[in-house]
Motif scaffolding. Structure first.
Motif, PDB file in Angstrom:
ATOM      1  N   ASN A  67       9.925   1.256   0.271  1.00 44.62           N
ATOM      2  CA  ASN A  67       9.196   0.637   1.240  1.00 44.62           C
ATOM      3  C   ASN A  67       9.304   1.394   2.559  1.00 44.62           C
ATOM      4  N   TYR A  71       5.343   4.077   0.634  1.00 42.29           N
ATOM      5  CA  TYR A  71       4.564   3.183   0.827  1.00 42.29           C
ATOM      6  C   TYR A  71       4.329   2.479   2.076  1.00 42.29           C
ATOM      7  N   GLU A  72       3.249   2.265   2.636  1.00 39.17           N
ATOM      8  CA  GLU A  72       3.235   1.341   3.842  1.00 39.17           C
ATOM      9  C   GLU A  72       2.358   0.378   3.747  1.00 39.17           C
ATOM     10  N   SER A  73       2.517  -0.679   4.628  1.00 35.50           N
ATOM     11  CA  SER A  73       1.444  -1.861   4.497  1.00 35.50           C
ATOM     12  C   SER A  73       0.761  -1.870   5.812  1.00 35.50           C
ATOM     13  N   LYS A  76       4.123  -3.729   9.575  1.00 38.07           N
ATOM     14  CA  LYS A  76       5.501  -3.451   9.622  1.00 38.07           C
ATOM     15  C   LYS A  76       6.701  -4.414  10.082  1.00 38.07           C
ATOM     16  N   SER A 124      -5.249  -3.796  -3.147  1.00 35.94           N
ATOM     17  CA  SER A 124      -3.692  -3.904  -3.013  1.00 35.94           C
ATOM     18  C   SER A 124      -3.265  -5.233  -3.002  1.00 35.94           C
ATOM     19  N   SER A 171       2.812  -7.982   5.211  1.00 36.34           N
ATOM     20  CA  SER A 171       3.892  -6.659   5.536  1.00 36.34           C
ATOM     21  C   SER A 171       4.525  -6.428   4.344  1.00 36.34           C
ATOM     22  N   TYR A 172       4.492  -7.247   3.051  1.00 33.83           N
ATOM     23  CA  TYR A 172       5.037  -6.859   2.025  1.00 33.83           C
ATOM     24  C   TYR A 172       4.048  -6.302   0.902  1.00 33.83           C
ATOM     25  N   VAL A 173       2.869  -6.165   1.368  1.00 30.83           N
ATOM     26  CA  VAL A 173       1.706  -5.669   0.378  1.00 30.83           C
ATOM     27  C   VAL A 173       1.875  -4.458   0.758  1.00 30.83           C
ATOM     28  N   TRP A 174       2.213  -3.200  -0.270  1.00 28.52           N
ATOM     29  CA  TRP A 174       2.114  -1.848  -0.291  1.00 28.52           C
ATOM     30  C   TRP A 174       0.291  -1.508  -0.163  1.00 28.52           C
ATOM     31  N   ILE A 175      -0.213  -0.808   0.255  1.00 30.96           N
ATOM     32  CA  ILE A 175      -1.374  -0.117   0.464  1.00 30.96           C
ATOM     33  C   ILE A 175      -1.351   1.014  -0.408  1.00 30.96           C
TER      34      ILE A 175
END
Length: 502
Positions: A67, A71-73, A76, A124, A171-175
């Motif tokens: 995280n 991976y980023e969202s 943040k 995503s 902010s918990y969803v990885w793109i």
């Protein structure tokens, strides 16, 4: 944690930096010559991922390693608990709170080279909300009605009901790349690192990605080295096998570093709660009196001291002091064996009862289980300890709810809302709490949200929905020449891109 065999995570590109899974790399040699950007950082951890996916039961370890690093969202969650734009350049909210329009940052590409588009964002989010998703945050997106992508840089989220936490939940969803393969064994993120070698049961390496859209990582490579024993992990730091420990598990392990100028001890703010979670749908734990009796039979101060010495904090509910709706509720279910016996008698169990405690096999759960067993024996309650692996816990307890009581650490902040979901694994079902959680989420202001969740906090304490044993301390120990690491570890994330040596 459960260990597996070796696999290399394919990311669709040739890594330009050599990846290693042990010590003594060329990166170490370059660092010794004063080149900090070529440094290899070795991180000791007890939390190996079960796989590389955050929606397929990857566990705490996948968040810790990937995280923000791989991976980023869209947004943040910083180490200080603030929400910042990340892949989202900007966003707006309609006056009725039902439409969020997000504009994506320009010039962002996945590790495979494909540009990030609004379609990747849509897929995503749908990956997290899918029926097969094992994401703990899945239920947070129930208000989401539709996602539209009018152009490649614009995403429009329409909600059925207002959700004041919607940006926070994103902010918990990885793109991830819409076209990615099996994300349990492969990755295609946008972060400053790619996954290098994963030697299951041993290590996972991250290599700096030179095409990163933002500021490049301050080091060339990070190797997470995994241990099943806290003592072995501590020894690895003492012998320079690792440079930093993400979390120390006992005061005994900490003592060997105290007062030694070769090491730095950083105590941050934890959100990790050690829970004795009851199956509130199963007798006798469907009786509030029984749950309160068990809670009051356990000497929390003695337990915390035996595990953590002078570190850690007692809590009386699911809410840590860093959450806006925190209130000290440790007096609601006080340690009082006489009261515990009285409550058992009122519940029709004057001679006590017996139950099985499903206990994860990794520290500190076995020690906590033995303590709970000893304490409850004093009030006539017999505890049979059933050791289970992390994988077994997820299947048996979380998915199938085939348990009477269990021990588990819950690492997330703001997770008191899960007590408003009767379908969550512990089965707590109080319609008033469910209503308050819904009202809090639809609140017009943060102040209104806080007021409602304080009501939730107190009610679950009065119902002893679980027994919240203590709040972990958050202690990171490193070699004194290492800096730039996070100290709070919110939600078990561990950003490594600012870490330097020398």
């Amino acid at each position: 944690m459960t260990r597996f065999h070796t696999v290399r995570a394919a990311v669709g590109l040739i890594l330009s930096v050599a990846v290693v899974a042990g010590c003594g790399s060329s990166g170490d040699d370059e660092r010794a010559a004063g080149n900090e950007e070529a440094a290899v950082i070795h991180v000791g951890s007890l939390y190996e991922p079960q796989n590389l996916s955050n929606v397929d039961g990857g566990g705490q370890g996948v968040t810790e390693a990937l995280n923000g690093n791989v991976y980023e969202s869209l947004f943040k969650l910083t180490d200080d608990g603030e929400l910042e734009n990340l892949l989202a350049e900007d966003y707006s909210v309609s006056p009725d709170g039902l439409t969020y329009t997000v504009t994506l940052r320009e010039g962002v590409a996945f590790h495979s080279g494909k540009p990030v588009t609004s379609e990747d964002v849509r897929s995503s989010v749908e990956r997290v909300t899918a029926e097969s998703s094992q994401s703990a945050r899945k239920s947070s997106f129930e208000p989401l009605a539709s996602i539209e992508t009018p152009d490649e840089r614009t995403v429009v989220f329409t909600l059925a009901t207002p959700s004041i936490s919607f940006p926070y939940n994103l902010s918990y969803v990885w793109i991830v790349n819409t076209d990615a393969g099996d994300l349990k064994t492969e990755e295609d993120g946008t972060g400053p690192y790619t996954v290098g070698d994963w030697t299951r049961g041993s290590s996972l390496s991250l290599a700096r990605w030179d095409e990163y859209w933002g500021e490049p990582a301050a080091n060339a490579e990070v190797v997470f080295q995994y241990f099943t024993d806290a003592s072995a992990m501590g020894n690895a730091l003492l012998t320079n096998e690792v440079d930093i420990l993400t979390s120390v598990q006992s005061p005994d392990a900490l003592a060997q570093f105290e007062g030694n100028p070769d090491y730095t001890i950083a105590e941050g703010t934890s959100t990790t709660k050690e829970l004795l979670a009851f199956n509130d749908q199963m007798a006798p734990f469907d009786d509030v009196q029984v749950r309160k009796a068990v809670y009051s039979a356990i000497d929390g101060e003695k337990l915390l001291s035996s595990i953590w010495g002078d570190y850690g904090t007692l809590i009386g509910s699911m809410v840590p002091p860093t959450d806006p709706w925190y209130e000290d509720l440790t007096d609601v279910n006080p340690y009082d064996p006489a009261l515990a016996e009285e409550l058992l008698a009122e519940a029709g169990l004057p001679d006590g009862f017996s139950f099985t405690l499903d206990t994860p096999t990794y520290d500190p759960h076995p020690t906590v289980a033995e303590f709970v067993q000893s304490e409850l024996a004093k009030v006539g309650v017999t505890v049979e300890i059933n050791p289970i692996s992390a994988d077994e816990w997820y299947t048996k307890v979380f998915q199938e709810r085939d348990f009477e009581a269990t021990l588990q650490e819950h690492v997330n902040d703001r997770d008191v809302v899960w007590y408003g979901d009767p379908d969550f694994y512990w089965g707590y079902d109080n319609p008033q709490v469910t209503a308050w959680v819904q009202e809090a989420e639809q609140a017009a202001t943060p102040e209104e949200q806080t007021e409602k969740l304080r009501l939730v906090n107190r009610q679950i304490a009065e119902d002893a929905a679980s027994a919240w044993l203590y709040l972990y301390p958050q202690i990171v120990v490193s070699s004194s020449d290492v800096s730039g690491y996070p100290v709070n570890g919110l939600n078990s994330q561990f950003f490594v891109y600012d870490i330097t040596k020398g």
